[in-house]
Design an enzyme around this catalytic site. Structure first.
Site, PDB file in Angstrom:
ATOM      1  N   CYS A  31       0.826  -1.217   0.000  1.00 15.21           N
ATOM      2  CA  CYS A  31       0.000   0.000   0.000  1.00 15.21           C
ATOM      3  C   CYS A  31       0.853   1.257   0.000  1.00 15.21           C
ATOM      4  O   CYS A  31       2.047   1.226   0.283  1.00 15.21           O
ATOM      5  CB  CYS A  31      -0.863   0.053   1.265  1.00 15.21           C
ATOM      6  SG  CYS A  31      -2.016  -1.292   1.476  1.00 15.21           S
ATOM      7  N   CYS A  35      -2.938   4.885   2.747  1.00 13.69           N
ATOM      8  CA  CYS A  35      -4.049   3.943   2.601  1.00 13.69           C
ATOM      9  C   CYS A  35      -4.901   3.904   3.864  1.00 13.69           C
ATOM     10  O   CYS A  35      -4.385   3.883   4.986  1.00 13.69           O
ATOM     11  CB  CYS A  35      -3.527   2.544   2.296  1.00 13.69           C
ATOM     12  SG  CYS A  35      -4.847   1.392   1.853  1.00 13.69           S
ATOM     13  N   CYS A  62      -2.583  -2.999  -3.480  1.00 13.58           N
ATOM     14  CA  CYS A  62      -3.862  -2.832  -2.785  1.00 13.58           C
ATOM     15  C   CYS A  62      -4.921  -2.319  -3.758  1.00 13.58           C
ATOM     16  O   CYS A  62      -4.655  -1.453  -4.582  1.00 13.58           O
ATOM     17  CB  CYS A  62      -3.651  -1.824  -1.647  1.00 13.58           C
ATOM     18  SG  CYS A  62      -5.140  -1.312  -0.795  1.00 13.58           S
ATOM     19  N   CYS A  65      -5.992   1.644  -2.330  1.00 14.34           N
ATOM     20  CA  CYS A  65      -5.166   2.830  -2.584  1.00 14.34           C
ATOM     21  C   CYS A  65      -4.437   2.777  -3.924  1.00 14.34           C
ATOM     22  O   CYS A  65      -3.846   3.769  -4.337  1.00 14.34           O
ATOM     23  CB  CYS A  65      -4.170   3.037  -1.445  1.00 14.34           C
ATOM     24  SG  CYS A  65      -2.846   1.796  -1.328  1.00 14.34           S
TER      25      CYS A  65
END
Length: 178
Positions: A31, A35, A62, A65
């Site tokens: 991430c 995030c 992810c 994000c």
């Protein structure tokens, strides 16, 4: 990882985006520092300076994000969701739990899944449970309670009610019919 990076992660600080990326060993996901996903345990976090490094270490980006800046095609994403649901239909999966597992907004996931599959994630899980219950009733000698527990119901009474509503037969009648 220094304390400044850790603080950036747990406060979801956007000023650190692009300076580093963090990956969580237990989820296999990486991430941006900003995030909004659930905070990981510090001992499970790995730090990378580029997305390429994180991907080379076998972490996937992810969905929430999108640290790699790419957007997965909706059909491919829904395929991943159905695979997860197929593996975990027997667990208590709510929309918030599912969205946390997939690092996605619950509302976006729900809308996208329904648009592509024609049913909601909850309806899909329900269908998987009914299919599995029918197989277990037909092919095993498990008790009704054991079947209920194996397909994700908390008790046999609720399972029997839902099963009868869906099939117009009790689980015992279904088993005897076969």
């Amino acid at each position: 990882m220094d304390n400044e990076m850790w603080q950036a992660i747990i406060t979801s600080d956007p000023t650190y985006d692009g300076k580093f990326y963090y990956a969580v060993k237990t989820t296999g996901i990486f991430c941006r520092p900003s995030c909004k996903s659930k905070n990981p345990m510090k001992e499970h976090v790995m730090i990378y300076t580029t997305t390429e490094q994180a991907e080379a270490a076998n972490f996937r980006p992810c969905k929430r994000c999108r640290p790699d800046g790419k957007r997965m095609p909706d059909e491919e994403w829904v395929e991943q969701i159905t695979e997860l649901l197929g593996q975990r239909y027997h667990q208590q999966l709510t929309l918030p739990i599912l969205s946390e597992l997939l690092h996605a907004s619950p509302y976006h996931m729900h809308r996208t899944f329904k648009r592509i599959m024609g049913v909601t994630p909850a309806e899909y899980i329900h269908q998987k449970r009914m299919t599995a219950a029918k197989e277990l009733l037909s092919e095993t000698g498990l008790t009704i309670t054991e079947v209920a527990m194996n397909v994700g119901f908390l008790n046999a009474a609720h399972f029997s009610t839902v099963f009868q509503k869906n099939t117009r037969m009790t689980p015992t009648e279904y088993r005897n019919k076969g």
